[in-house]
Write an enzyme that holds these catalytic residues in place. Structure first.
Site, PDB file in Angstrom:
ATOM      1  N   LEU A 167      35.396  -3.456  54.970  1.00 46.10           N
ATOM      2  CA  LEU A 167      35.992  -4.769  55.232  1.00 46.10           C
ATOM      3  C   LEU A 167      35.005  -5.534  56.102  1.00 46.10           C
ATOM      4  CD1 LEU A 167      39.713  -3.826  56.064  1.00 46.10           C
ATOM      5  CD2 LEU A 167      38.837  -4.780  53.928  1.00 46.10           C
ATOM      6  N   ASP A 168      34.834  -6.833  55.834  1.00 48.07           N
ATOM      7  CA  ASP A 168      33.871  -7.588  56.620  1.00 48.07           C
ATOM      8  C   ASP A 168      34.395  -7.825  58.039  1.00 48.07           C
ATOM      9  OD1 ASP A 168      35.384 -10.084  56.772  1.00 48.07           O
ATOM     10  OD2 ASP A 168      34.870 -10.393  54.674  1.00 48.07           O
ATOM     11  N   PHE A 169      33.540  -8.378  58.867  1.00 47.93           N
ATOM     12  CA  PHE A 169      33.809  -8.515  60.301  1.00 47.93           C
ATOM     13  C   PHE A 169      35.103  -9.280  60.571  1.00 47.93           C
ATOM     14  CE2 PHE A 169      33.090 -10.646  64.449  1.00 47.93           C
ATOM     15  CZ  PHE A 169      32.892  -9.533  65.245  1.00 47.93           C
TER      16      PHE A 169
END
Length: 283
Positions: free
Chosen positions: A139-141
């Protein structure tokens, strides 16, 4: 003429051997482990997915009995294996994999280390002896929600391999209500820089005012794919959460930054589970 043999009394009652005592001949009680492909044993031992271990072999990071390993090499319990110069403990017996459900908050990186010192998801996970946790997908930041970890490369490979087309479900908050045409285009496919993309399903999830929620499902996990699909239509995503990965849903009671380990039988069941089956974390 022989004298008659004296009569024997009843045989003494023998005490059963304690169950904790090991058999005298363990070699007969357990069959010898067969030689297996190196990358498969490494993955089972919790050192990474099969694909990651194949890449490590190709790059020359693995040595077996002092010699550089090659793809397809088979190893057994008597072989000495080193990764990056460090000896590794190999597991040749099948066992139930461990699996964690983690509620990732926005603002954490899915990486073991960050040069800038930003928080990572691994900071909140329990330590594991003889291996390490493997993130199943990313999952991205700025995205939160369900993230899975396992100590089994076999399980990680099964859930991440593109050919399995494991479903990912997200809750997406956007600014403004989508038109019928926008819903149609997202379902039929939009053009991205790395190829076309489409949602298997998209449906309204409530909301009021300028904020509207939508539930979307897709079967791949390209970088920032959900955000980029909405952005291709000029739609701003203000919040994004993953709520399901394959058969696993994010438990409603699990708070951000918390993890919960599945029972061994539940984690093992995932290896045989068909995509589409859903169950909730116990506890």
């Amino acid at each position: 003429m022989r004298s008659p043999r004296p009569l024997r009394g009843p045989s003494p009652i023998r005490r059963p051997r304690p169950t904790s005592q090991r058999p005298r001949n363990t070699a007969r009680s357990r069959p010898a482990a067969r030689a297996e492909r190196l990358h498969k044993v490494l993955a089972r031992s919790g050192l990474g997915s099969r694909r990651e271990m194949e890449a490590a072999i190709v790059s020359g990071r693995l040595r077996v009995n002092g010699a550089r390993a090659a793809l397809g090499l088979r190893v057994g319990p008597a072989d000495h294996v080193a990764l990056d110069g460090h000896p590794v403990f190999l597991r040749f017996e099948e066992r139930a994999p461990r699996l964690l459900i983690y509620h990732k908050p926005a603002g954490e990186l899915v990486t073991t280390r960050d040069p800038s010192g930003r928080p990572t998801v691994f900071d909140n996970l329990p330590r594991i002896r003889g291996g390490h946790w493997i993130a199943i997908g990313r999952l991205d930041f700025n995205t939160g929600g369900l993230l899975l970890f396992t100590d089994s490369g076999e399980l990680a490979n099964r859930l991440m391999h593109p050919s399995n087309e494991i479903e990912r479900e997200y809750a997406v908050r956007v600014r403004g209500e989508l038109s019928r045409e926008q819903l149609r285009r997202l379902a039929q496919g939009v053009a991205l820089d790395d190829g076309p993309a489409r949602f298997d399903s998209i449906s309204p999830g409530g909301g009021s005012g300028s904020n509207r929620w939508y539930q979307v499902v897709l079967r791949e996990g390209r970088n920032r794919e959900v955000r980029r699909m909405f952005e291709s239509l000029g739609i701003t995503v203000s919040r994004l959460m993953r709520v399901r990965f394959g058969p696993i849903r994010l438990p409603p009671h699990l708070r951000r930054g918390q993890w919960r380990e599945l029972e061994p039988k539940e984690a093992a069941w995932l290896l045989e589970a068909a995509p589409g089956k859903t169950f909730r974390c116990s506890g």
